[in-house]
Design an enzyme around this catalytic site. Structure first.
Site, PDB file in Angstrom:
ATOM      1  N   GLU A  90       0.919  -1.162   0.021  1.00 20.92           N
ATOM      2  CA  GLU A  90      -0.038  -0.023   0.152  1.00 20.92           C
ATOM      3  C   GLU A  90       0.738   1.126   0.207  1.00 20.92           C
ATOM      4  O   GLU A  90       1.927   1.286   0.399  1.00 20.92           O
ATOM      5  CB  GLU A  90      -0.945  -0.149   1.121  1.00 20.92           C
ATOM      6  CG  GLU A  90      -2.006  -1.063   1.178  1.00 20.92           C
ATOM      7  CD  GLU A  90      -3.168  -1.074   2.051  1.00 20.92           C
ATOM      8  OE1 GLU A  90      -4.063  -1.101   1.953  1.00 20.92           O
ATOM      9  OE2 GLU A  90      -2.897  -0.706   3.669  1.00 20.92           O
ATOM     10  N   CYS A 115       6.243  -4.415  15.902  1.00 21.86           N
ATOM     11  CA  CYS A 115       5.828  -3.292  16.810  1.00 21.86           C
ATOM     12  C   CYS A 115       4.175  -3.473  17.214  1.00 21.86           C
ATOM     13  O   CYS A 115       3.448  -3.794  16.422  1.00 21.86           O
ATOM     14  CB  CYS A 115       6.108  -1.886  16.203  1.00 21.86           C
ATOM     15  SG  CYS A 115       7.637  -1.591  15.623  1.00 21.86           S
ATOM     16  N   GLY A 157       6.722  -1.576   6.053  1.00 25.92           N
ATOM     17  CA  GLY A 157       8.162  -2.044   6.315  1.00 25.92           C
ATOM     18  C   GLY A 157       9.214  -1.119   6.915  1.00 25.92           C
ATOM     19  O   GLY A 157       8.722   0.165   7.144  1.00 25.92           O
ATOM     20  N   GLU A 158      10.196  -1.551   7.338  1.00 26.94           N
ATOM     21  CA  GLU A 158      11.398  -0.920   7.926  1.00 26.94           C
ATOM     22  C   GLU A 158      12.403  -0.619   6.651  1.00 26.94           C
ATOM     23  O   GLU A 158      12.831  -1.699   6.247  1.00 26.94           O
ATOM     24  CB  GLU A 158      12.033  -1.658   9.083  1.00 26.94           C
ATOM     25  CG  GLU A 158      13.294  -1.270   9.387  1.00 26.94           C
ATOM     26  CD  GLU A 158      13.462   0.258   9.785  1.00 26.94           C
ATOM     27  OE1 GLU A 158      14.282   0.829   9.342  1.00 26.94           O
ATOM     28  OE2 GLU A 158      12.665   0.894  10.531  1.00 26.94           O
ATOM     29  N   SER A 211      11.650   6.418  15.214  1.00 31.83           N
ATOM     30  CA  SER A 211      10.224   6.010  16.023  1.00 31.83           C
ATOM     31  C   SER A 211      10.621   5.911  17.541  1.00 31.83           C
ATOM     32  O   SER A 211      11.268   4.689  17.799  1.00 31.83           O
ATOM     33  CB  SER A 211       9.731   4.873  15.470  1.00 31.83           C
ATOM     34  OG  SER A 211       9.215   5.205  14.003  1.00 31.83           O
ATOM     35  N   HIS A 213       8.407   6.205  20.758  1.00 34.68           N
ATOM     36  CA  HIS A 213       7.235   5.765  21.469  1.00 34.68           C
ATOM     37  C   HIS A 213       7.360   5.345  22.919  1.00 34.68           C
ATOM     38  O   HIS A 213       6.551   5.059  23.790  1.00 34.68           O
ATOM     39  CB  HIS A 213       6.711   4.537  20.797  1.00 34.68           C
ATOM     40  CG  HIS A 213       6.534   4.927  19.220  1.00 34.68           C
ATOM     41  ND1 HIS A 213       6.099   6.214  18.625  1.00 34.68           N
ATOM     42  CD2 HIS A 213       7.023   4.360  18.148  1.00 34.68           C
ATOM     43  CE1 HIS A 213       6.227   6.183  17.492  1.00 34.68           C
ATOM     44  NE2 HIS A 213       6.737   4.907  16.981  1.00 34.68           N
ATOM     45  N   ASN A 292      -3.929   5.751  16.112  1.00 36.33           N
ATOM     46  CA  ASN A 292      -4.900   5.357  15.063  1.00 36.33           C
ATOM     47  C   ASN A 292      -5.147   4.030  15.262  1.00 36.33           C
ATOM     48  O   ASN A 292      -4.604   3.095  14.961  1.00 36.33           O
ATOM     49  CB  ASN A 292      -4.317   5.672  13.485  1.00 36.33           C
ATOM     50  CG  ASN A 292      -3.957   6.909  13.209  1.00 36.33           C
ATOM     51  OD1 ASN A 292      -4.745   7.844  13.362  1.00 36.33           O
ATOM     52  ND2 ASN A 292      -2.625   7.135  13.120  1.00 36.33           N
ATOM     53  N   CYS A 335      -0.892   6.890  10.018  1.00 38.18           N
ATOM     54  CA  CYS A 335       0.390   6.331  10.507  1.00 38.18           C
ATOM     55  C   CYS A 335      -0.194   4.908  11.272  1.00 38.18           C
ATOM     56  O   CYS A 335      -0.926   4.732  12.223  1.00 38.18           O
ATOM     57  CB  CYS A 335       1.005   7.108  11.566  1.00 38.18           C
ATOM     58  SG  CYS A 335       2.363   6.341  12.451  1.00 38.18           S
TER      59      CYS A 335
END
Length: 344
Positions: A90, A115, A157-158, A211, A213, A292, A335
């Site tokens: 996507e 994650c 993906g990373e 990232s 978090h 989200n 996200c």
């Protein structure tokens, strides 16, 4: 990088193999990137033999990704693409009021890092995308009359786990191809230290987003297992080195999860993480992201007032911080929501 690794290298080699003058390759790339021609047979300025060879090698179309599903909201468009082997990815296009267009693209089919708050990880890792598959996502939007004002590797993906990433960035910044400025590209990472170090050396002007978090090692390891391999403290040292070398700002993404990482203690720990790092610490910017929700994860959305309070705590301590304006959550394009589950 070998010249023939990407399709553009193969095109150049094809011109040589047919003993055609070098300007034929220039005509080909201008047809693609100036005239936006997606069908090789429609590039009439090229000799028929070259057009036939291009079709035989790459198929009728320049872009290899096929759109199979599209969802639109007021300011976002989510595309589900099918690849030549049947895998799906996507990508998201965003439109801002000022006319600016930004695109969020994928670097992998799925993701293997798990994650806990991200829907993509629930699908598991399938494979890396090739440099052509990465850049063809943008080529599709470009052929459909979009302006590629800015690009972010924040899709599935990373990015730094894919060795093809740097070939893709080379294509995007090649002035004879996409011709994008490095500063129009942002690469997001969960903290792959070797990838950050390579970016620092090869593309120092590309924007970097990390990232975070959670500011606590143990809690971050619970949310993001990669922290056990690349601990937060070591990642931060690598980011310091990146800033010192490039003089560029580093964006730190922080998804707000109700009851998980949104307390005053967390905010103060973020301050402690970023203060007193050195004369460059002002180049860290916190990007607070409202969570989200998806049916793949169980976390809860944090209220806007609580997010503003968290942001206020950071700012009062002298930390540069903003709350991200989100688009596309109503079509699962924001996200952490990409999961290629839509079909015709």
């Amino acid at each position: 990088m070998k010249q023939t690794k990407t399709k553009y290298g193969k095109m150049k080699q094809m011109v040589s193999n047919l003993k055609l003058p070098d300007y034929r390759y220039e005509q080909l790339t201008k047809a693609i990137f100036h005239q936006r021609i997606d069908n090789f047979d429609d590039i009439h300025i090229l000799p028929k033999a070259l057009r036939m060879s291009l079709v035989n090698e790459f198929g009728k179309n320049v872009s290899s990704v096929i759109p199979v599903f599209s969802q639109d909201s007021k300011q976002a468009q989510k595309l589900l693409f099918e690849l030549t082997d049947g895998e799906r990815i996507e990508a998201v296009g965003l439109k801002y009021k000022q006319g600016w267009e930004s695109f969020c693209i994928s670097s992998q089919c799925g993701c293997g890092f798990g994650c806990r708050f991200c829907a993509t990880g629930s699908a598991g890792f399938k494979r890396n995308l090739t440099a052509d598959e990465i850049t063809d996502q943008l080529l599709y939007f470009y052929f459909n009359n979009h302006r590629l004002n800015s690009i972010s590797f924040m899709g599935m993906g990373e990015a730094f786990a894919n060795p093809e990433l740097f070939d893709a960035v080379k294509i995007l910044t090649d002035q004879n191809l996409f011709g994008l400025s490095q500063r129009r590209i942002t690469i997001s990472t969960i903290g792959i230290i070797p990838g950050i170090q390579r970016l620092t050396k090869k593309f120092p002007q590309v924007n970097l987003a990390f990232s975070l978090h959670s500011p606590f090692e143990s809690r971050r390891s619970d949310l993001m297992p990669i922290n056990k391999r690349f601990p937060l403290n070591e990642v931060m040292k690598t980011l310091d080195e990146h800033i010192i070398h490039t003089g560029r700002r580093v964006f730190i993404a922080y998804i707000m999860l109700e009851g998980i990482n949104d307390s005053k203690e967390h905010a103060e720990a973020v301050v402690g993480l970023l203060k007193n790092r050195g004369s460059w610490e002002h180049l860290y910017h916190i990007d607070l992201i409202p969570y989200n929700s998806t049916d793949k994860t169980t976390f809860k959305f944090q209220s806007s007032s609580a997010i503003k309070q968290f942001c206020s705590t950071l700012k009062k301590a002298g930390i540069s911080a903003t709350v991200r304006t989100q688009f596309g959550s109503e079509i699962s394009a924001a996200c952490g929501q990409l999961c290629y589950e839509n079909e015709l």
